[in-house]
Design a protein around this motif. Structure first.
Motif, PDB file in Angstrom:
ATOM      1  N   VAL A 245       0.821  -1.212   0.000  1.00  0.00           N
ATOM      2  CA  VAL A 245       0.000   0.000   0.000  1.00  0.00           C
ATOM      3  C   VAL A 245       0.860   1.270   0.000  1.00  0.00           C
ATOM      4  O   VAL A 245       0.615   2.181  -0.808  1.00  0.00           O
ATOM      5  CB  VAL A 245      -0.999  -0.006   1.171  1.00  0.00           C
ATOM      6  CG1 VAL A 245      -1.678   1.355   1.309  1.00  0.00           C
ATOM      7  CG2 VAL A 245      -2.059  -1.083   0.960  1.00  0.00           C
ATOM      8  N   PRO A 246       1.873   1.385   0.887  1.00  0.00           N
ATOM      9  CA  PRO A 246       2.728   2.577   0.828  1.00  0.00           C
ATOM     10  C   PRO A 246       3.419   2.766  -0.523  1.00  0.00           C
ATOM     11  O   PRO A 246       3.552   3.896  -0.999  1.00  0.00           O
ATOM     12  CB  PRO A 246       3.764   2.321   1.930  1.00  0.00           C
ATOM     13  CG  PRO A 246       3.140   1.351   2.849  1.00  0.00           C
ATOM     14  CD  PRO A 246       2.226   0.517   2.017  1.00  0.00           C
ATOM     15  N   THR A 247       3.831   1.661  -1.131  1.00  0.00           N
ATOM     16  CA  THR A 247       4.477   1.739  -2.442  1.00  0.00           C
ATOM     17  C   THR A 247       3.500   2.269  -3.491  1.00  0.00           C
ATOM     18  O   THR A 247       3.831   3.155  -4.285  1.00  0.00           O
ATOM     19  CB  THR A 247       5.002   0.353  -2.870  1.00  0.00           C
ATOM     20  OG1 THR A 247       5.983  -0.085  -1.926  1.00  0.00           O
ATOM     21  CG2 THR A 247       5.618   0.403  -4.261  1.00  0.00           C
ATOM     22  N   PHE A 248       2.292   1.741  -3.489  1.00  0.00           N
ATOM     23  CA  PHE A 248       1.274   2.196  -4.429  1.00  0.00           C
ATOM     24  C   PHE A 248       0.939   3.663  -4.212  1.00  0.00           C
ATOM     25  O   PHE A 248       0.837   4.445  -5.168  1.00  0.00           O
ATOM     26  CB  PHE A 248       0.011   1.345  -4.275  1.00  0.00           C
ATOM     27  CG  PHE A 248      -0.336   0.557  -5.504  1.00  0.00           C
ATOM     28  CD1 PHE A 248      -1.389   0.923  -6.319  1.00  0.00           C
ATOM     29  CD2 PHE A 248       0.405  -0.565  -5.849  1.00  0.00           C
ATOM     30  CE1 PHE A 248      -1.702   0.193  -7.445  1.00  0.00           C
ATOM     31  CE2 PHE A 248       0.091  -1.302  -6.977  1.00  0.00           C
ATOM     32  CZ  PHE A 248      -0.966  -0.922  -7.783  1.00  0.00           C
ATOM     33  N   SER A 249       0.757   4.044  -2.943  1.00  0.00           N
ATOM     34  CA  SER A 249       0.392   5.424  -2.621  1.00  0.00           C
ATOM     35  C   SER A 249       1.464   6.399  -3.091  1.00  0.00           C
ATOM     36  O   SER A 249       1.155   7.484  -3.611  1.00  0.00           O
ATOM     37  CB  SER A 249       0.181   5.574  -1.111  1.00  0.00           C
ATOM     38  OG  SER A 249      -0.884   4.768  -0.669  1.00  0.00           O
ATOM     39  N   LYS A 250       2.729   6.011  -2.915  1.00  0.00           N
ATOM     40  CA  LYS A 250       3.831   6.886  -3.304  1.00  0.00           C
ATOM     41  C   LYS A 250       3.877   7.084  -4.819  1.00  0.00           C
ATOM     42  O   LYS A 250       4.000   8.214  -5.312  1.00  0.00           O
ATOM     43  CB  LYS A 250       5.158   6.309  -2.813  1.00  0.00           C
ATOM     44  CG  LYS A 250       6.359   7.179  -3.131  1.00  0.00           C
ATOM     45  CD  LYS A 250       7.644   6.567  -2.569  1.00  0.00           C
ATOM     46  CE  LYS A 250       8.855   7.443  -2.912  1.00  0.00           C
ATOM     47  NZ  LYS A 250      10.114   6.856  -2.373  1.00  0.00           N
ATOM     48  N   VAL A 251       3.776   5.993  -5.563  1.00  0.00           N
ATOM     49  CA  VAL A 251       3.842   6.081  -7.025  1.00  0.00           C
ATOM     50  C   VAL A 251       2.636   6.847  -7.579  1.00  0.00           C
ATOM     51  O   VAL A 251       2.773   7.682  -8.491  1.00  0.00           O
ATOM     52  CB  VAL A 251       3.922   4.683  -7.661  1.00  0.00           C
ATOM     53  CG1 VAL A 251       3.809   4.763  -9.179  1.00  0.00           C
ATOM     54  CG2 VAL A 251       5.217   3.997  -7.269  1.00  0.00           C
ATOM     55  N   MET A 252       1.464   6.591  -7.025  1.00  0.00           N
ATOM     56  CA  MET A 252       0.248   7.230  -7.518  1.00  0.00           C
ATOM     57  C   MET A 252       0.073   8.642  -6.977  1.00  0.00           C
ATOM     58  O   MET A 252      -0.779   9.392  -7.463  1.00  0.00           O
ATOM     59  CB  MET A 252      -0.967   6.375  -7.169  1.00  0.00           C
ATOM     60  CG  MET A 252      -0.953   4.989  -7.774  1.00  0.00           C
ATOM     61  SD  MET A 252      -2.508   4.113  -7.571  1.00  0.00           S
ATOM     62  CE  MET A 252      -3.510   4.960  -8.792  1.00  0.00           C
ATOM     63  N   ASP A 253       0.851   8.975  -5.941  1.00  0.00           N
ATOM     64  CA  ASP A 253       0.731  10.286  -5.296  1.00  0.00           C
ATOM     65  C   ASP A 253      -0.708  10.542  -4.856  1.00  0.00           C
ATOM     66  O   ASP A 253      -1.271  11.626  -5.052  1.00  0.00           O
ATOM     67  CB  ASP A 253       1.200  11.393  -6.241  1.00  0.00           C
ATOM     68  CG  ASP A 253       1.418  12.729  -5.522  1.00  0.00           C
ATOM     69  OD1 ASP A 253       1.674  12.693  -4.306  1.00  0.00           O
ATOM     70  OD2 ASP A 253       1.311  13.783  -6.171  1.00  0.00           O
ATOM     71  N   HIS A 254      -1.277   9.496  -4.256  1.00  0.00           N
ATOM     72  CA  HIS A 254      -2.685   9.555  -3.837  1.00  0.00           C
ATOM     73  C   HIS A 254      -2.897   8.490  -2.758  1.00  0.00           C
ATOM     74  O   HIS A 254      -2.347   7.390  -2.863  1.00  0.00           O
ATOM     75  CB  HIS A 254      -3.601   9.279  -5.033  1.00  0.00           C
ATOM     76  CG  HIS A 254      -5.038   9.575  -4.788  1.00  0.00           C
ATOM     77  ND1 HIS A 254      -5.854   8.744  -4.059  1.00  0.00           N
ATOM     78  CD2 HIS A 254      -5.815  10.627  -5.173  1.00  0.00           C
ATOM     79  CE1 HIS A 254      -7.071   9.250  -4.009  1.00  0.00           C
ATOM     80  NE2 HIS A 254      -7.069  10.398  -4.681  1.00  0.00           N
ATOM     81  N   PRO A 255      -3.690   8.776  -1.718  1.00  0.00           N
ATOM     82  CA  PRO A 255      -3.952   7.757  -0.695  1.00  0.00           C
ATOM     83  C   PRO A 255      -4.617   6.518  -1.296  1.00  0.00           C
ATOM     84  O   PRO A 255      -5.503   6.623  -2.152  1.00  0.00           O
ATOM     85  CB  PRO A 255      -4.903   8.461   0.274  1.00  0.00           C
ATOM     86  CG  PRO A 255      -4.693   9.908   0.046  1.00  0.00           C
ATOM     87  CD  PRO A 255      -4.354  10.053  -1.409  1.00  0.00           C
TER      88      PRO A 255
END
Length: 274
Positions: A245-255
């Protein structure tokens, strides 16, 4: 959407799967709902009552699907038939119909094959839907996006005012994580698939497959509706890593949110369509 309530149901279903017992006696007159999720690494069966309350669930690891397409028809039928018979024994009632699902965009042929597997296993295939839409149904998502990361594909569905407005699919998933792990560790693919599930080595394993997760996030970012008021939900067994989840949030720049036991979201949603 009530993620707290969804998590409560998912936890209950996970306990049902673990115990392999029906939660209560079943009347022969009851109308039950069944979902069959033919995944790349496992096949899941979910049984709900008329009010969508989970009654029984089971799964079996399997290597019968590649990139959302059934590649071993005979074994698929055997496993589904076995899960059906086990469920009927525990529930004390015959299961007559079931729904299945396919990754979005895999076409009418894939839909027919999944329906045939379900039919040949002794069910009447009621409906075949796309996987992220099934997940959204379970999560009661009115607005936002579901990113369903399966074994072979990543499906994305966008919703507005309770209606699906767009659906996409890309060929990357847990299977591709296993391929990278297999190459890095110089081990057979089957061993890599097992190693991927080992929670004791999770940080090391995710460190190796992180680029695959980042690629998935980059793909999803192209398709989801980025809106502060519209949640992005990750589902699928491949998302179970703590750092996913943190990896996805960082790449997408969205919670990004992930329900508990994300591997069971789609099977429960599939059953709700029966």
């Amino acid at each position: 959407m009530d993620l707290k309530q969804s998590n409560k149901i998912l936890k209950q279903f996970a306990e049902i799967v673990k115990k392999q017992q029906a939660v209560r006696p079943i009347s022969p007159k009851e109308k039950l709902k069944v979902g069959i999720d033919l995944g790349t690494s496992s096949i899941v069966l979910a049984v709900l009552d008329h009010d969508d309350v989970p009654l029984y669930g089971a799964f079996q690891y399997a290597d019968v699907v590649r990139d959302g397409i059934v590649v071993n028809y005979i074994d698929s039928v055997k496993i589904v038939k076995k899960l059906k018979l086990q469920a009927e024994e525990k529930l004390g009632i015959e299961l007559t119909s079931a729904c299945g699902a396919i990754p979005p965009g895999t076409g009418e042929t894939a839909q027919k094959v999944v329906a045939n597997v379900i039919n040949d296993a002794g069910f009447l295939a009621h409906t075949i839907i796309d996987e992220p839409t099934a997940a959204a149904r379970f999560l009661k998502l009115e607005e936002g996006s579901v990113v369903d990361i399966g074994g072979g594909t990543t499906g994305i569905s966008n919703f507005k005012n309770g209606k699906e407005i767009a659906v996409f699919d890309e060929p990357t998933g847990g299977y591709h994580m296993s391929l990278v792990l297999s190459g890095a560790k110089k081990i057979p693919l089957a061993e890599a698939e097992i190693l991927k599930r080992e929670t004791s080595d999770e940080r090391e394993i995710f460190g190796i497959i992180r680029p695959v997760a980042e690629k998935m996030a980059s793909i999803a970012k192209q398709y989801v509706v980025l809106n502060e008021a519209a949640p992005i939900l990750l589902v699928g067994g491949a998302t179970n890593f703590e750092d996913f989840v943190p990896t996805f949030s960082k790449v997408m720049d969205h919670p990004v949110l992930r329900p508990e036991y994300p591997q069971f979201v789609t099977p429960l949603g599939i059953a709700m369509f029966d």
